[in-house]
Design a protein around this motif. Structure first.
Motif, short mmCIF file in Angstrom:
data_model
loop_
_atom_site.label_atom_id
_atom_site.label_comp_id
_atom_site.label_asym_id
_atom_site.label_seq_id
_atom_site.Cartn_x
_atom_site.Cartn_y
_atom_site.Cartn_z
N LEU A 25 0.82 -1.35 0.24
CA LEU A 25 -0.13 0.18 -0.17
C LEU A 25 0.53 1.32 -0.12
N THR A 26 2.15 1.21 0.79
CA THR A 26 2.86 2.24 0.83
C THR A 26 3.39 2.99 -0.60
N VAL A 27 3.49 1.44 -1.68
CA VAL A 27 4.21 1.54 -2.51
C VAL A 27 3.16 2.49 -3.24
N GLU A 28 2.09 1.10 -3.56
CA GLU A 28 1.47 2.34 -4.03
C GLU A 28 1.00 3.87 -3.60
N GLN A 29 1.26 3.95 -3.32
CA GLN A 29 0.70 5.59 -2.31
C GLN A 29 1.46 6.46 -2.59
N ASN A 30 2.98 5.87 -3.34
CA ASN A 30 4.30 6.69 -2.18
C ASN A 30 4.01 6.74 -4.42
N LEU A 31 3.84 5.63 -4.97
CA LEU A 31 4.19 5.35 -6.75
C LEU A 31 2.86 6.53 -7.64
N LEU A 86 -1.18 1.59 -12.96
CA LEU A 86 0.43 2.98 -12.83
C LEU A 86 0.54 2.20 -13.96
N MET A 87 0.54 1.30 -14.35
CA MET A 87 1.89 0.85 -14.86
C MET A 87 1.80 1.37 -16.85
N ILE A 88 0.15 2.18 -16.94
CA ILE A 88 -0.12 3.05 -18.52
C ILE A 88 0.78 3.75 -18.31
N PRO A 89 0.39 4.63 -17.66
CA PRO A 89 0.96 5.99 -17.81
C PRO A 89 2.22 6.45 -17.85
N ILE A 90 2.17 5.18 -16.57
CA ILE A 90 4.18 5.48 -16.66
C ILE A 90 4.81 4.33 -17.69
N VAL A 117 13.47 -0.89 -24.92
CA VAL A 117 12.50 -0.50 -23.96
C VAL A 117 11.54 -1.70 -23.65
N ASN A 118 11.74 -2.23 -22.36
CA ASN A 118 10.40 -2.85 -21.67
C ASN A 118 8.90 -2.77 -21.46
N VAL A 119 8.44 -2.89 -22.05
CA VAL A 119 6.85 -3.10 -21.73
C VAL A 119 5.59 -4.03 -21.51
N SER A 120 5.34 -4.11 -20.57
CA SER A 120 4.91 -4.78 -19.80
C SER A 120 3.62 -5.24 -20.44
N ILE A 121 2.67 -6.84 -20.33
CA ILE A 121 1.58 -7.40 -20.87
C ILE A 121 0.33 -5.93 -20.98
N CYS A 122 -0.09 -5.83 -20.06
CA CYS A 122 -1.09 -4.86 -19.54
C CYS A 122 -1.05 -3.48 -20.66
N GLN A 123 0.60 -2.74 -20.65
CA GLN A 123 0.15 -2.20 -21.77
C GLN A 123 0.53 -2.50 -22.87
#
Ligand code: C2E
Ligand code: MG
Ligand code: MG
Ligand code: MG
Length: 282
Positions: A25-31, A86-90, A117-123
Motif C-alpha cells: 500500500l505504501t509503495v502504491e501510494q507513493n508511486l 499505473l503501469m500504463i501512464p508510467i 524499452v520494456n513493455v508490460s503485458i497490460c500496456q
C-alpha cells in the motif's frame, strides 16, 4: 491472543501478512505521485555486437528514487504498478523518455544504433498501444527503426486480445521486437516463427550457470542455433565473466549485455560512455 494458548506462530504470520500488505500500500501510494514529482528516471545499459565489438544498443531500465522510500527496485514496484493501473501512464512515459533521449543522442552526433524499452503485458494489450507508439515516434521525431520493444514470452501465448495484430502493426511502423527473458516461459516455437520478431534475449539464468553447468551450456548452444536457424538475432543477458563472454563468442551469439560490459548508467554517464568508450576488442 495470548502466548499461553500457543497462537504465537499464528500471530506472527498475521503480523507479517499485514506488514506485506502495508508495504504494498505504501509503495502504491507513493508511486501515484512518482511521475508528477519527477521521481522516475531511466538507466541505460549497453549492448555489444560480438561481431564488430561495437555498441549495438542501449536497454532503458526504469528507476524510481522515491522521496519517502528511497531507491525502490523495479522488481518491487513494477508488479504493484501493473496491479493498480499505473503501469500504463508510467509505461508511456518510459517509451517517450527513451525515444526523446535516443533522438537527442543522434542529434548530438553520438552513435546510438538502438534503444530497447520494456513493455508490460497490460500496456501492450491496451487497445490504443500501437497508436500510442506511433504518436510518440511522431512527437519525438525518432525514426522507428531505432526503437526496440521488449516483451515477454508469455505475451505470445495470450489469446485474449489480438497480439498478432499489434505486433504486425509495430513491424509495419518499423519498430523492432525482442523477446525478453527467453527460455523461462513456455515458448511456442512455431508461433515465434510466425510472428514478426527480430531478436531473442536469452535469460540471464542460463548465462550465469555456464561456467560450471554443462546443461546450461547445451541450452545456450541450442537457443543460439535455433535463433539463427529461423533468422532471429540473439543476445545473451547477464554476462558477468570473461569465461561466459568467451563461450558466447565461440558459439557465435550475436550480442551480449551484462555487468562485465557495463552496469546500467544514468543519462549523463551514458552520454559520456557514448563519447569516450572504446568497445570490446574483436
Ligand atoms: P530485464 O528487462 O530482463 O532487464 C535486465 C535486468 O538485469 C536489469 O535489472 C539489469 O540491471 C539486470 N542486469 C543486467 N546485467 C546484469 C548482469 O550481468 N548480472 C545481473 N545479475 N543482472 C544484470 P533491473 O533494472 O533491476 O530490472 C529488472 C526488471 O524490471 C527488468 O528485467 C524488466 O523486466 C523490469 N523493468 C525494468 N524497467 C522496466 C520498464 O520500464 N517497464 C517494464 N514493464 N518493466 C521494466
Ligand atoms: Mg528487458
Ligand atoms: Mg531480460
Ligand atoms: Mg530478466
Amino acid at each position: 491472543f495470548s502466548k499461553r494458548n500457543g497462537s504465537n506462530s499464528f500471530n506472527y504470520y498475521q503480523q507479517s501478512m499485514n506488514a506485506d500488505a502495508l508495504k504494498r500500500l505504501t509503495v502504491e501510494q507513493n508511486l501515484r505521485i512518482a511521475l508528477d514529482s519527477n521521481e522516475l528516471s531511466l538507466a541505460y545499459q549497453p549492448q555489444i555486437d560480438l561481431g564488430t565489438g561495437k555498441l549495438s544498443g542501449f536497454e532503458a531500465l526504469l528507476r524510481w528514487n522515491s522521496q519517502e522510500l528511497g531507491q525502490v527496485p523495479p522488481m518491487e514496484f513494477i508488479p504493484v504498478a501493473e496491479e493498480c493501473g499505473l503501469m500504463i501512464p508510467i509505461g508511456d512515459w518510459v517509451i517517450k523518455t527513451a525515444c526523446q533521449q535516443a533522438k537527442e543522442w543522434i542529434d548530438d552526433g553520438l552513435s546510438i544504433p538502438r534503444i530497447g524499452v520494456n513493455v508490460s503485458i497490460c500496456q501492450f494489450t491496451q487497445a490504443n498501444f500501437l497508436e500510442t507508439v506511433r504518436e510518440i515516434l511522431n512527437e519525438t521525431c525518432l525514426p522507428a527503426e531505432f526503437l526496440q520493444i521488449e516483451i515477454t514470452e508469455s505475451l505470445l501465448l495470450s489469446k485474449t486480445v489480438n497480439i498478432a495484430k499489434t505486433l504486425k502493426g509495430l513491424n509495419e511502423l518499423g519498430v523492432q521486437i525482442a523477446i525478453d527473458d527467453f527460455g523461462t516461459g513456455y515458448s511456442n516455437l512455431s508461433r515465434l516463427k510466425e510472428m514478426p520478431i527480430n531478436q531473442l534475449k536469452i535469460d540471464r539464468s542460463f548465462v550465469c550457470g555456464i561456467d560450471d553447468n554443462l546443461k546450461n551450456r547445451s541450452i545456450l548452444t541450442a537457443i543460439i542455433a535455433m535463433a539463427s536457424g529461423i533468422d532471429l538475432g540473439v543476445i545473451a543477458e547477464g554476462v558477468e565473466t570473461d569465461g561466459q563472454l568467451g563461450f558466447l563468442k565461440n558459439e557465435e551469439c550475436d550480442e551480449v549485455q551484462g555487468f562485465l560490459i557495463s552496469y546500467p548508467m544514468n543519462k549523463e554517464m551514458a552520454s559520456e560512455y557514448l563519447k569516450t568508450k572504446v568497445f570490446l576488442p574483436t
